[in-house]
Motif scaffolding. Structure first.
Motif, short mmCIF file in Angstrom:
data_model
loop_
_atom_site.label_atom_id
_atom_site.label_comp_id
_atom_site.label_asym_id
_atom_site.label_seq_id
_atom_site.Cartn_x
_atom_site.Cartn_y
_atom_site.Cartn_z
N SER A 166 0.83 -1.21 0.00
CA SER A 166 0.00 0.00 0.00
C SER A 166 0.86 1.26 0.00
CB SER A 166 -0.94 0.00 1.21
OG SER A 166 -1.90 -1.03 1.11
N THR A 167 1.96 1.24 0.72
CA THR A 167 2.87 2.39 0.73
C THR A 167 3.42 2.63 -0.66
OG1 THR A 167 3.50 2.12 3.05
CG2 THR A 167 5.04 3.29 1.63
N THR A 168 3.80 1.57 -1.34
CA THR A 168 4.32 1.69 -2.70
C THR A 168 3.27 2.30 -3.62
OG1 THR A 168 5.78 -0.23 -2.40
CG2 THR A 168 5.25 0.40 -4.66
N ILE A 169 2.04 1.84 -3.51
CA ILE A 169 0.95 2.38 -4.34
C ILE A 169 0.69 3.84 -4.02
CG2 ILE A 169 -1.55 2.26 -4.72
CD1 ILE A 169 -1.32 -0.76 -4.59
N GLU A 170 0.68 4.18 -2.74
CA GLU A 170 0.43 5.58 -2.35
C GLU A 170 1.51 6.51 -2.88
OE1 GLU A 170 -2.01 4.91 1.85
OE2 GLU A 170 0.17 4.88 1.86
N GLY B 35 1.13 9.53 -5.62
CA GLY B 35 1.48 10.86 -5.12
C GLY B 35 0.73 11.26 -3.88
N THR B 36 -0.01 10.33 -3.27
CA THR B 36 -0.71 10.64 -2.01
C THR B 36 0.24 10.55 -0.82
OG1 THR B 36 -1.44 8.33 -1.84
CG2 THR B 36 -2.94 9.90 -2.88
N LYS B 37 1.40 9.93 -1.03
CA LYS B 37 2.48 9.93 -0.04
C LYS B 37 3.76 10.34 -0.75
CE LYS B 37 0.41 8.37 3.73
NZ LYS B 37 0.46 6.96 4.12
N ARG B 38 4.57 11.12 -0.06
CA ARG B 38 5.84 11.56 -0.64
C ARG B 38 6.94 10.61 -0.21
NH1 ARG B 38 8.07 16.39 -2.54
NH2 ARG B 38 6.08 17.47 -2.12
N ALA B 39 7.66 10.05 -1.17
CA ALA B 39 8.76 9.14 -0.88
C ALA B 39 9.92 9.89 -0.23
CB ALA B 39 9.24 8.46 -2.15
N ASP B 40 10.65 9.22 0.63
CA ASP B 40 11.84 9.82 1.23
C ASP B 40 12.95 9.94 0.20
OD1 ASP B 40 10.48 9.78 3.66
OD2 ASP B 40 11.30 7.83 4.23
N ARG B 41 12.98 8.96 -0.69
CA ARG B 41 14.02 8.94 -1.72
C ARG B 41 13.53 8.12 -2.90
NH1 ARG B 41 18.28 5.47 -2.72
NH2 ARG B 41 17.77 4.23 -0.87
N GLY B 42 14.06 8.42 -4.08
CA GLY B 42 13.72 7.64 -5.26
C GLY B 42 13.02 8.46 -6.33
N LEU C 266 3.77 13.68 -7.96
CA LEU C 266 3.66 14.78 -7.01
C LEU C 266 3.37 16.10 -7.72
CD1 LEU C 266 6.59 13.94 -4.56
CD2 LEU C 266 4.15 13.72 -4.11
N LYS C 267 4.04 16.35 -8.82
CA LYS C 267 3.88 17.62 -9.54
C LYS C 267 2.64 17.63 -10.44
CE LYS C 267 8.85 18.60 -9.64
NZ LYS C 267 10.03 18.84 -10.52
N ASP C 268 2.29 16.45 -10.97
CA ASP C 268 1.18 16.38 -11.94
C ASP C 268 0.01 15.58 -11.39
OD1 ASP C 268 2.88 17.65 -13.90
OD2 ASP C 268 3.88 15.73 -14.13
N ARG C 269 -0.23 15.68 -10.09
CA ARG C 269 -1.22 14.81 -9.45
C ARG C 269 -2.62 14.99 -10.03
NH1 ARG C 269 -2.60 14.64 -2.97
NH2 ARG C 269 -4.17 12.99 -3.09
N LYS C 270 -3.06 16.22 -10.25
CA LYS C 270 -4.40 16.46 -10.78
C LYS C 270 -4.56 15.88 -12.18
CE LYS C 270 -7.80 20.09 -11.65
NZ LYS C 270 -8.08 21.55 -11.59
N LYS C 271 -3.58 16.10 -13.03
CA LYS C 271 -3.62 15.59 -14.39
C LYS C 271 -3.54 14.06 -14.40
CE LYS C 271 -1.32 16.13 -18.86
NZ LYS C 271 -0.18 16.78 -19.59
N GLU D 94 -6.77 12.09 -13.76
CA GLU D 94 -7.71 12.02 -14.87
C GLU D 94 -7.48 10.77 -15.71
OE1 GLU D 94 -7.30 15.61 -17.03
OE2 GLU D 94 -8.18 16.87 -15.47
N LYS D 95 -6.31 10.16 -15.56
CA LYS D 95 -5.93 9.00 -16.36
C LYS D 95 -5.78 7.71 -15.56
CE LYS D 95 -3.46 11.84 -19.76
NZ LYS D 95 -4.36 11.52 -20.88
N VAL D 96 -5.98 7.81 -14.24
CA VAL D 96 -5.79 6.64 -13.38
C VAL D 96 -7.08 6.35 -12.62
CG1 VAL D 96 -4.49 5.67 -11.45
CG2 VAL D 96 -3.34 7.16 -13.10
N GLY D 97 -7.52 5.11 -12.67
CA GLY D 97 -8.66 4.66 -11.87
C GLY D 97 -8.15 3.87 -10.68
N VAL D 98 -8.71 4.14 -9.50
CA VAL D 98 -8.20 3.51 -8.29
C VAL D 98 -9.34 2.89 -7.49
CG1 VAL D 98 -6.88 3.88 -6.17
CG2 VAL D 98 -6.38 5.26 -8.18
N GLN D 99 -9.12 1.69 -7.01
CA GLN D 99 -10.05 1.05 -6.10
C GLN D 99 -9.26 0.55 -4.90
OE1 GLN D 99 -11.83 -2.60 -7.40
NE2 GLN D 99 -13.12 -2.80 -5.60
#
Length: 293
Positions: A44-48, A52-59, A69-74, A77-82
């Protein structure tokens, strides 16, 4: 082949404990990608972090060529999540839930057609709270598909479903992978067995195996055994080895054992399965490798 998701050295910790530890992988277009691991493995952390709902410490992470993180709104529009625990208004009807979601997108799919596709159009006037577990999961999947996403992310989509519902849902997921990329996160091996084009196994935040089902199962060939023993012997074996299956056979017990060495005299090697490989890679320990009876 186009990379839909590219993750490089993803690291995320909570209170100095790594939830994702130097994780790297790529996911290509037109496939079902299975992310397999026990609860707390870091899925779940990897998916988050991918969303972009969680900010990675590194990578570094790229999704559909965008920075989550920068293009979260855009990106959304292209990702469906359940998600497994998807919050929604349970006091509204199924039709209202899907129609409200559709109103947020310019190129939304027809909610009615999606409900029809999943065999729940007769529930469109029902309140979400009155649905069975399987019906609710189908509605949430329909809502995730309303935006006509290029990427579909499913987190524990069969949690709480009975075996028959799980099979139906798995068939739906398999068909969805023909036209888009599906990332399926689960701790249930049968959810991705036979339908995942690529499987990634996580343990304690680390990526420990990656490959096709055959590539992963081939690595444990010669490490799966079958034997028939007495009930007393069965008790001794289960305390010393990984037993993936146990079945009573008259006064005796038939065991399926995952071990690098022959667990008992007379045990015969059998063909490995994905479940055997998963147990081997996530549960086998140094003590088990050296166990003898």
């Amino acid at each position: 082949m186009q990379e839909v998701i590219k993750v490089r050295q993803l690291t995320k910790s909570y209170h100095k404990l790594p939830a994702a530890d130097n994780v790297s992988f790529s996911v290509n277009k037109g496939m079902v990608f299975g992310l397999l691991g026990a609860n707390g493995a870091g899925k779940s952390t990897t998916i988050e972090c991918i969303l972009g709902t969680k900010r990675a410490d590194r990578g570094e992470i790229s999704v559909l060529g965008m920075n989550p993180l920068k293009d979260r709104k855009k990106l959304f529009e292209k990702v469906g999540v359940q998600f497994q625990e998807t919050s929604c208004q349970e006091q509204i009807t199924v039709a209202e839930l899907c129609e409200v979601t559709a109103s947020l997108y310019h190129n939304a799919a027809d909610p009615g057609e999606l409900l029809e596709r999943f065999g729940i159009s007769d529930k469109k006037k029902s309140l979400v709270k009155d649905l069975s577990g399987g019906q609710r999961q189908k509605v949430l999947l329909a809502r995730a598909l309303v935006s006509n996403p290029s990427l579909l992310i499913l987190d524990e989509p069969t949690a709480g479903l009975d075996p028959k519902e799980r099979v139906r849902f798995r068939n739906v997921i398999s068909s969805l992978g023909k036209n888009r990329m599906v990332l399926l996160s689960t701790h249930i091996v049968s959810d991705i067995d036979y339908i995942a084009d690529c499987i990634l196994i996580m343990k304690n935040g680390e990526l420990i195996q990656e490959g096709t089902e055959k590539e992963i199962t081939d690595k444990v060939e010669g490490c799966v055994w079958k034997c028939i023993v007495s009930e007393k012997e069965a008790g001794q074996i289960t305390s010393s080895f990984i037993v993936s299956n146990m079945r009573s056979s008259g006064e005796n017990v038939e065991l399926r054992i995952v071990s690098e060495r022959q667990p008992v005299a007379g045990a015969e090697n059998v063909e490995s399965t994905l479940e055997d490989a998963y147990l081997y890679h996530t549960q086998i320990t140094g003590e088990e490798k050296n166990a003898t009876l």
